[in-house]
Motif scaffolding. Structure first.
Motif, PDB file in Angstrom:
ATOM      1  N   ASP A  24       0.842  -1.199   0.000  1.00 25.71           N
ATOM      2  CA  ASP A  24       0.000   0.000   0.000  1.00 25.71           C
ATOM      3  C   ASP A  24       0.875   1.246   0.000  1.00 25.71           C
ATOM      4  O   ASP A  24       1.136   1.853   1.037  1.00 25.71           O
ATOM      5  CB  ASP A  24      -0.930  -0.005   1.217  1.00 25.71           C
ATOM      6  N   LYS A  25       1.294   1.619  -1.210  1.00 23.43           N
ATOM      7  CA  LYS A  25       2.127   2.814  -1.378  1.00 23.43           C
ATOM      8  C   LYS A  25       1.311   3.999  -1.882  1.00 23.43           C
ATOM      9  O   LYS A  25       1.847   4.976  -2.417  1.00 23.43           O
ATOM     10  CB  LYS A  25       3.285   2.526  -2.337  1.00 23.43           C
ATOM     11  N   ILE A  26      -0.020   3.951  -1.708  1.00 22.32           N
ATOM     12  CA  ILE A  26      -0.913   4.922  -2.339  1.00 22.32           C
ATOM     13  C   ILE A  26      -0.620   6.357  -1.906  1.00 22.32           C
ATOM     14  O   ILE A  26      -0.751   7.292  -2.693  1.00 22.32           O
ATOM     15  CB  ILE A  26      -2.390   4.567  -2.071  1.00 22.32           C
ATOM     16  N   THR A  27      -0.212   6.548  -0.647  1.00 23.09           N
ATOM     17  CA  THR A  27       0.110   7.907  -0.186  1.00 23.09           C
ATOM     18  C   THR A  27       1.145   8.567  -1.087  1.00 23.09           C
ATOM     19  O   THR A  27       1.081   9.777  -1.320  1.00 23.09           O
ATOM     20  CB  THR A  27       0.632   7.860   1.269  1.00 23.09           C
ATOM     21  N   LEU A  28       2.083   7.797  -1.608  1.00 27.14           N
ATOM     22  CA  LEU A  28       3.202   8.381  -2.356  1.00 27.14           C
ATOM     23  C   LEU A  28       2.744   9.060  -3.643  1.00 27.14           C
ATOM     24  O   LEU A  28       3.079  10.238  -3.862  1.00 27.14           O
ATOM     25  CB  LEU A  28       4.272   7.320  -2.633  1.00 27.14           C
ATOM     26  N   PRO A  29       1.956   8.402  -4.499  1.00 29.16           N
ATOM     27  CA  PRO A  29       1.464   9.143  -5.675  1.00 29.16           C
ATOM     28  C   PRO A  29       0.264  10.043  -5.370  1.00 29.16           C
ATOM     29  O   PRO A  29       0.085  11.080  -6.024  1.00 29.16           O
ATOM     30  CB  PRO A  29       1.070   8.028  -6.651  1.00 29.16           C
ATOM     31  N   LEU A  30      -0.553   9.666  -4.374  1.00 28.01           N
ATOM     32  CA  LEU A  30      -1.792  10.398  -4.116  1.00 28.01           C
ATOM     33  C   LEU A  30      -1.536  11.799  -3.579  1.00 28.01           C
ATOM     34  O   LEU A  30      -2.185  12.764  -4.010  1.00 28.01           O
ATOM     35  CB  LEU A  30      -2.654   9.603  -3.121  1.00 28.01           C
ATOM     36  N   THR A  31      -0.623  11.941  -2.641  1.00 26.61           N
ATOM     37  CA  THR A  31      -0.389  13.245  -2.006  1.00 26.61           C
ATOM     38  C   THR A  31       0.032  14.307  -3.021  1.00 26.61           C
ATOM     39  O   THR A  31      -0.592  15.378  -3.096  1.00 26.61           O
ATOM     40  CB  THR A  31       0.640  13.107  -0.873  1.00 26.61           C
ATOM     41  N   PRO A  32       1.064  14.070  -3.840  1.00 25.37           N
ATOM     42  CA  PRO A  32       1.412  15.098  -4.835  1.00 25.37           C
ATOM     43  C   PRO A  32       0.359  15.277  -5.914  1.00 25.37           C
ATOM     44  O   PRO A  32       0.192  16.381  -6.447  1.00 25.37           O
ATOM     45  CB  PRO A  32       2.734  14.596  -5.424  1.00 25.37           C
ATOM     46  N   LEU A  33      -0.395  14.210  -6.231  1.00 30.37           N
ATOM     47  CA  LEU A  33      -1.456  14.332  -7.239  1.00 30.37           C
ATOM     48  C   LEU A  33      -2.542  15.286  -6.761  1.00 30.37           C
ATOM     49  O   LEU A  33      -2.949  16.204  -7.496  1.00 30.37           O
ATOM     50  CB  LEU A  33      -2.051  12.956  -7.536  1.00 30.37           C
ATOM     51  N   VAL A  34      -3.028  15.098  -5.544  1.00 27.60           N
ATOM     52  CA  VAL A  34      -4.101  15.953  -5.035  1.00 27.60           C
ATOM     53  C   VAL A  34      -3.589  17.386  -4.849  1.00 27.60           C
ATOM     54  O   VAL A  34      -4.319  18.356  -5.097  1.00 27.60           O
ATOM     55  CB  VAL A  34      -4.675  15.374  -3.723  1.00 27.60           C
ATOM     56  N   ALA A  35      -2.326  17.524  -4.459  1.00 30.82           N
ATOM     57  CA  ALA A  35      -1.745  18.868  -4.359  1.00 30.82           C
ATOM     58  C   ALA A  35      -1.697  19.540  -5.728  1.00 30.82           C
ATOM     59  O   ALA A  35      -1.992  20.737  -5.859  1.00 30.82           O
ATOM     60  CB  ALA A  35      -0.340  18.776  -3.756  1.00 30.82           C
ATOM     61  N   ALA A  36      -1.339  18.785  -6.755  1.00 31.42           N
ATOM     62  CA  ALA A  36      -1.269  19.347  -8.110  1.00 31.42           C
ATOM     63  C   ALA A  36      -2.652  19.737  -8.623  1.00 31.42           C
ATOM     64  O   ALA A  36      -2.772  20.550  -9.545  1.00 31.42           O
ATOM     65  CB  ALA A  36      -0.615  18.341  -9.054  1.00 31.42           C
ATOM     66  N   CYS A  37      -3.698  19.163  -8.016  1.00 37.72           N
ATOM     67  CA  CYS A  37      -5.076  19.499  -8.397  1.00 37.72           C
ATOM     68  C   CYS A  37      -5.592  20.738  -7.671  1.00 37.72           C
ATOM     69  O   CYS A  37      -6.723  21.181  -7.939  1.00 37.72           O
ATOM     70  CB  CYS A  37      -5.999  18.317  -8.110  1.00 37.72           C
ATOM     71  N   GLY A  38      -4.812  21.272  -6.707  1.00 33.65           N
ATOM     72  CA  GLY A  38      -5.199  22.522  -6.071  1.00 33.65           C
ATOM     73  C   GLY A  38      -5.485  22.482  -4.589  1.00 33.65           C
ATOM     74  O   GLY A  38      -5.828  23.503  -3.999  1.00 33.65           O
ATOM     75  N   ALA A  39      -5.366  21.314  -3.954  1.00 30.56           N
ATOM     76  CA  ALA A  39      -5.590  21.216  -2.508  1.00 30.56           C
ATOM     77  C   ALA A  39      -4.256  21.228  -1.770  1.00 30.56           C
ATOM     78  O   ALA A  39      -3.189  21.124  -2.370  1.00 30.56           O
ATOM     79  CB  ALA A  39      -6.368  19.942  -2.178  1.00 30.56           C
ATOM     80  N   ALA A  40      -4.325  21.366  -0.454  1.00 34.46           N
ATOM     81  CA  ALA A  40      -3.150  21.223   0.408  1.00 34.46           C
ATOM     82  C   ALA A  40      -3.309  19.933   1.199  1.00 34.46           C
ATOM     83  O   ALA A  40      -4.342  19.721   1.840  1.00 34.46           O
ATOM     84  CB  ALA A  40      -3.019  22.416   1.349  1.00 34.46           C
ATOM     85  N   VAL A  41      -2.278  19.080   1.135  1.00 31.64           N
ATOM     86  CA  VAL A  41      -2.380  17.730   1.715  1.00 31.64           C
ATOM     87  C   VAL A  41      -1.291  17.523   2.759  1.00 31.64           C
ATOM     88  O   VAL A  41      -0.143  17.245   2.414  1.00 31.64           O
ATOM     89  CB  VAL A  41      -2.274  16.644   0.624  1.00 31.64           C
ATOM     90  N   PRO A  42      -1.630  17.653   4.058  1.00 27.36           N
ATOM     91  CA  PRO A  42      -0.648  17.354   5.106  1.00 27.36           C
ATOM     92  C   PRO A  42      -0.764  15.891   5.526  1.00 27.36           C
ATOM     93  O   PRO A  42      -1.701  15.499   6.204  1.00 27.36           O
ATOM     94  CB  PRO A  42      -1.083  18.285   6.244  1.00 27.36           C
ATOM     95  N   GLN A  43       0.195  15.080   5.111  1.00 30.56           N
ATOM     96  CA  GLN A  43       0.166  13.652   5.425  1.00 30.56           C
ATOM     97  C   GLN A  43       1.130  13.375   6.567  1.00 30.56           C
ATOM     98  O   GLN A  43       2.334  13.224   6.352  1.00 30.56           O
ATOM     99  CB  GLN A  43       0.577  12.837   4.190  1.00 30.56           C
TER     100      GLN A  43
END
Length: 433
Positions: free
Chosen positions: A90-109
C-alpha cells in the motif's frame, strides 16, 4: 476523586465510562500517574466490552487534548488528508499526495512507520537519499503553502497519549479493538487541523479487518468521529486480500509510485489512487478537476519532485538495490488464482523490509516483487515472485512464509472488485462507487 482501578472495574463490568472518567484516565496516563499495566488492563477491558459511539468520541477528544494541535488556519488552499488502515504494497500515499496537491488542494500527510507485515510510509520515503521525515510545525506549514503537499512524521507535541497507548496496545494484544483503532487514527487527524478527511479502510487477509463486516464497523466509527468533530469525512473500503501493485518493500514501492506518477504503473494502484483523489477533491470543493488528466500530463510528477526536494531528498538519485535476489517459479501451468497478501507481507518483513520492534532498522532494498497477479496465465517454470534482500540467510524464512500463499488453477476466476464499499456520515454503506 478518580482512580485507575475504579475505571478499569467499570469497563470490565460492562459499564459506560463517564466523560469525567475518560478525561481523567487519558490525562493521568499521559502524565505517568496511571501505570502501563493499569492502562493495559483498561485497553483489554475495552477490547472485550467495547465502547459506545459517545464514549469513543470522548476518548478521541481526550487524546487530542493531551497535546498540541497543528494550526493550519494560514494555509491558502483547502486542506484534505487521507488515512489508510494499512496493507501490503500500500504505497498509495506516495502518488496520491502530490497528485491531489497538483489538483489545487493542500495535503498534510502525517504518516507513520511500519510494524510487522504492513509497511510504513516514512520507511518507504527514507529510501530516497537525503529525504527527512522530521519537520517542525513551521516547516510543515511552509511546505503546504509552497508545494501543497508534505509527508512527514507527527510533531513531538501532537497527541502524546496516542504515542504511549499505541505502543502499549501493540505488545498487549489489544490492537484489534475498533474503538481504540478509531480513536488512535482520528485523534491524530483532528489534531492535524485539516478541514476534511478520506479514509481507506482495508479489508482482507493482509489487513487488520479480515472481513467486510469488521471493515464496515471500523469505517462507520471513523466517519462518525470525524463528522462529530466538524471534519467532512468519508471512507472507501478496499480489498487487501491481494498485495496492492507488484512491489512490496520500501525502495521497491517508491520506484512503483514514481511509475504511476509518470503515467504508468500497475492498474490497481492507478485505480485506487484516482478513486481516493476524486473523493478528496470532492471534499475540498475541487470536484471539477480531473485527477486522471493531472496524472497524465506530468503535473503530479512535478509536484512529487518539489515535495521530495522540499524535504531534503534527491528525486533523481538512484534508489537502494538489494545485493541478493532469489526467484520463486510456478510449479505448473495455468491461471494464478490466489496470491495471499498477508503471506507476501510476512515474507517481505522476514527479508528485512519491516521491523519486529519499533526500534529496529529496516532494509530499504528488501522486499518482494510480484511478477504475476491473480488472473494472469503462467507456465511451469515461469518466475512468480522475486525475493530481494541484503541478507541471504533470510531467504529460507521468506520461502516458508510463502508456502501455500499462491494457487494455480485450470480456469480463470472472476476477481473481486478493488473498491468494496463507500461509507458516509448518517447513511448506510452505499456499495462500490
Amino acid at each position: 476523586m478518580h482512580s485507575a482501578i475504579d475505571v478499569i472495574r467499570a469497563k470490565r463490568d460492562g459499564e459506560r465510562l463517564t466523560e469525567e472518567q475518560i478525561d481523567w484516565v487519558i490525562e493521568a496516563y499521559t502524565r505517568g500517574q496511571v501505570a502501563d499495566e493499569q492502562m493495559a488492563a483498561l485497553a483489554m477491558a475495552v477490547l472485550l466490552r467495547g465502547m459506545t459511539p459517545a464514549e469513543t468520541a470522548r476518548w478521541t477528544a481526550a487524546m487530542v487534548a493531551s497535546g498540541e494541535t497543528l494550526a493550519l488556519d494560514g494555509i491558502r488552499k483547502p486542506t484534505v488528508d487521507k488515512h489508510s488502515t494499512g496493507g501490503v504494497g500500500d504505497k498509495i500515499t506516495l502518488p496520491l499526495t502530490p497528485l491531489v496537491a497538483a489538483c489545487g488542494a493542500a495535503v498534510p500527510q502525517l504518516s507513520g512507520r511500519g510494524l510487522g507485515h504492513t509497511g510504513g510510509t516514512l520507511d518507504k520515503l527514507e529510501s530516497i537519499p537525503g529525504w527527512r521525515a522530521r519537520l517542525s510545525a513551521d516547516e510543515i506549514r511552509g511546505m503546504l503553502n509552497e508545494v501543497g503537499a508534505v509527508v512527514c512524521a507527527a510533531t513531538e507535541g501532537l497527541v502524546p497519549a496516542d504515542r504511549k497507548l499505541y505502543a502499549l496496545r501493540d505488545v498487549t494484544g489489544t490492537v484489534e479493538s475498533v474503538p481504540l483503532i478509531a480513536s488512535s487514527i482520528m485523534s491524530k487527524k483532528i489534531a492535524e487541523g485539516v478541514q476534511s478527511l478520506v479514509l481507506d479502510v482495508k479489508c482482507g487477509s493482509g489487513a487488520f479487518m479480515k472481513d467486510l463486516g469488521q471493515a464496515r464497523e471500523l469505517a462507520a466509527a471513523l466517519v462518525d468521529i470525524g463528522t462529530a468533530n466538524g471534519l467532512r469525512t468519508s471512507a472507501l473500503i478496499t480489498d487487501m486480500s491481494v498485495p496492492l501493485g507488484r512491489a512490496v518493500g520500501n525502495a521497491l514501492e517508491v520506484a512503483e509510485a514514481v511509475e504511476v506518477l509518470c503515467g504508468g504503473g500497475p492498474p490497481d494502484v492507478v485505480e485506487l489512487t484516482l478513486a481516493l483523489a476524486r473523493e478528496m477533491l470532492g471534499h475540498a470543493g475541487l470536484s471539477d478537476v480531473d485527477p486522471a488528466e493531472v496524472l497524465a500530463d506530468g503535473r503530479a510528477y512535478e509536484s512529487w519532485r518539489q515535495m521530495i526536494k522540499g524535504q531534503g531528498g534527491d528525486p533523481e538519485a538512484a534508489l537502494p538495490r538489494a545485493e541478493h535476489v532469489e526467484v520463486v517459479t510456478a510449479a505448473e501451468s495455468g491461471t494464478l488464482t490466489r496470491l495471499d497478501a498477508y503471506a507476501v507481507g510476512v515474507a517481505a518483513w522476514r527479508l528485512g523490509a519491516g521491523r519486529a520492534r519499533k526500534e529496529d532498522d529496516v532494509q530499504h532494498a528488501a522486499g518482494v516483487l510480484c511478477l504475476a497477479k491473480p488472473g494472469d496465465r503462467v507456465t511451469a517454470g515461469q518466475p512468480l515472485l522475486e525475493l530481494h534482500t541484503d541478507r541471504p540467510e533470510t531467504f529460507a524464512g521468506a520461502a516458508e512464509a510463502l508456502t501455500g500463499a499462491y494457487a494455480i488453477g485450470g480456469a480463470d476466476e472472476a476477481s473481486a472488485p478493488l473498491i468494496l464499499d463507500r461509507v458516509v456520515a448518517d447513511r448506510a454503506p452505499t456499495g462500490p462507487p
